[in-house]
Design an enzyme around this catalytic site. Structure first.
Site, PDB file in Angstrom:
ATOM      1  N   TYR A   1      -4.918 -45.747  42.368  1.00 42.71           N
ATOM      2  CA  TYR A   1      -3.697 -44.993  42.665  1.00 42.71           C
ATOM      3  C   TYR A   1      -3.976 -43.517  42.915  1.00 42.71           C
ATOM      4  CZ  TYR A   1      -0.835 -48.916  41.019  1.00 42.71           C
ATOM      5  OH  TYR A   1      -0.240 -50.136  40.866  1.00 42.71           O
TER       6      TYR A   1
ATOM      7  N   LYS B   1      -2.851 -49.497   7.207  1.00 46.80           N
ATOM      8  CA  LYS B   1      -1.597 -49.426   7.980  1.00 46.80           C
ATOM      9  C   LYS B   1      -1.900 -49.635   9.463  1.00 46.80           C
ATOM     10  CE  LYS B   1      -2.070 -44.399   8.048  1.00 46.80           C
ATOM     11  NZ  LYS B   1      -1.647 -43.137   7.407  1.00 46.80           N
TER      12      LYS B   1
ATOM     13  N   MET C   1      -2.608 -50.044  35.015  1.00 45.72           N
ATOM     14  CA  MET C   1      -2.131 -50.804  33.859  1.00 45.72           C
ATOM     15  C   MET C   1      -3.123 -51.900  33.480  1.00 45.72           C
ATOM     16  SD  MET C   1       1.476 -52.840  33.380  1.00 45.72           S
ATOM     17  CE  MET C   1       2.505 -51.435  33.726  1.00 45.72           C
TER      18      MET C   1
ATOM     19  N   ARG D   1       6.045 -32.363   5.228  1.00 46.89           N
ATOM     20  CA  ARG D   1       6.523 -33.634   5.768  1.00 46.89           C
ATOM     21  C   ARG D   1       7.188 -34.370   4.618  1.00 46.89           C
ATOM     22  NH1 ARG D   1       2.050 -37.572   8.455  1.00 46.89           N
ATOM     23  NH2 ARG D   1       1.787 -38.057   6.262  1.00 46.89           N
TER      24      ARG D   1
END
Ligand SMILES: *Cc1c(COP(=O)(O)O)cnc(C)c1O
Length: 340
Positions: free
Chosen positions: A235, A34, A282, A121
């Site tokens: 940053y 998956k 990013m 679940r």
């Protein structure tokens, strides 16, 4: 050199499948591919897993099953997650097997009924006498990697509920962690994902189970800077040099899957470990170099002894999440598949 190059080694996948298949025999190995094979590429990984001894491929959704069927015409493909009514006909056309998570058991496809024995679940809490399309019965363990006692309790519940049907249906409960460490969980088949990729489900060292990581991730130092005391990189000025410091700027960032919370982890630059410093952007990250260097040095983000398990500890997550977050698609990077 691509700015972000992921290499997937199918020989490692095949090797891991063999190791798992031998360890759990006579139970069958079902390979979980998956989320595009946990970011490794579902079609390629699925093929290699089958070559290594897996007998069924598992995906999460009908959409993933249909995509995988385009790449692999033959194998059994089991969809582990829910199927919408509008997807049934497509699932049938692609010859998928489905999981019934509640009382609605589809008719014209092979179905595995899921029991909720403690995961809280998907699944039924009681095993009803199933319909004629049912071929298997399954459950999923909540704590195979953290609490063997609770896992044993879940297995006992599953065993009791399904014992009368043991001859009639294939029974499966284990994922990687249980398959590797709880022999009673192996039953007729184990659905292994993370271990197939050579990643330790316990976040430690996969070598202790004889597993080999299949994913390598590289970039390069695109620019070298010298920071004087008081100067910073990135940053927020999160890293400020207290002495003369050499920094390599690497053109990979959180958009490529190198998450923002990986500051402080190690990568390898020109064969040596180097810490990631400052805020990850990013499209870029900074590594602290030991001294002046030329741009162009290879940076190994995963590989050469740097593992996803190790990054996961720094980011306070699991290697699963990091693996399926790595993106090296055309435009930003490249993924190549090798065999040995
Ligand atoms: C994802 C998944 C698995 C595989 O789990 P791993 O820990 O990666 O081996 C097995 N069973 C189900 C139902 C899953 O959703």
């Amino acid at each position: 050199m691509a700015r972000s190059l992921v290499t997937i080694d199918l020989a490692a996948i095949r090797h891991n499948a063999r190791v798992l298949a031998e360890r759990i025999a006579p139970a069958e190995l079902w390979a979980v591919v998956k989320a595009d094979g946990y970011g490794h590429g579902a079609g390629d990984v699925g093929g290699a897993a089958l070559d290594g001894g897996a007998s069924v491929l598992c995906v999460a959704s009908v959409g993933e099953g249909i995509e995988l069927r385009k790449a692999l015409a033959q194998p059994r493909i089991l969809v582990l997650g829910p199927t919408g009514d509008d997807e049934l006909a497509h699932a049938c056309d692609a010859a998928l097997e489905l999981v019934a998570l509640d009382e609605r058991v589809p008719e014209d496809v092979p179905v595995h009924v899921k029991l909720d024995t403690g995961m809280g679940r998907w699944g039924l809490s009681e095993f009803e006498v199933p319909g004629r399309s049912v071929v298997g019965v399954m459950t999923h363990l909540a704590t195979a990697d953290t609490d063997a006692g609770f896992a044993a309790w879940q297995l006992e519940r599953f065993r009791q509920a399904t014992e009368p049907y043991a001859e009639r249906y294939v029974r499966h409960a284990a994922a990687s962690a249980a398959a590797l460490t709880i022999p009673e969980s192996q039953l007729d088949a184990a659905r292994c994902g993370i271990a197939l990729y050579g990643i330790d489900p316990f976040g430690e060292d996969p070598a202790r189970f004889g597993l080999r990581p299949a994913l390598r991730w590289e970039s390069e130092v695109a620019q070298v800077r010298r920071l004087a005391p008081g100067e910073s990189t990135g940053y927020g000025r999160r890293f400020v040099a207290t002495e003369e410091t050499w920094i390599g700027i690497v053109p990979v960032g959180y958009a490529d899957g190198f998450r923002r919370d990986l500051t402080g982890t190690n990568v390898v630059v020109d064969g040596r470990r180097a810490p990631v410093v400052g805020t990850i952007s990013m499209d870029a990250l900074a590594v602290r170099l030991e001294g002046p260097a030329e741009p162009g040095a290879v940076v190994t983000l995963v590989g050469d002894g740097v593992t996803l398990e190790e990054h996961a500890r720094v980011a306070d997550t699991i290697a699963y999440e990091l693996a399926c977050g790595i993106r090296a698609a055309p435009g930003r990077g490249r993924t190549r598949v090798i065999d040995g």
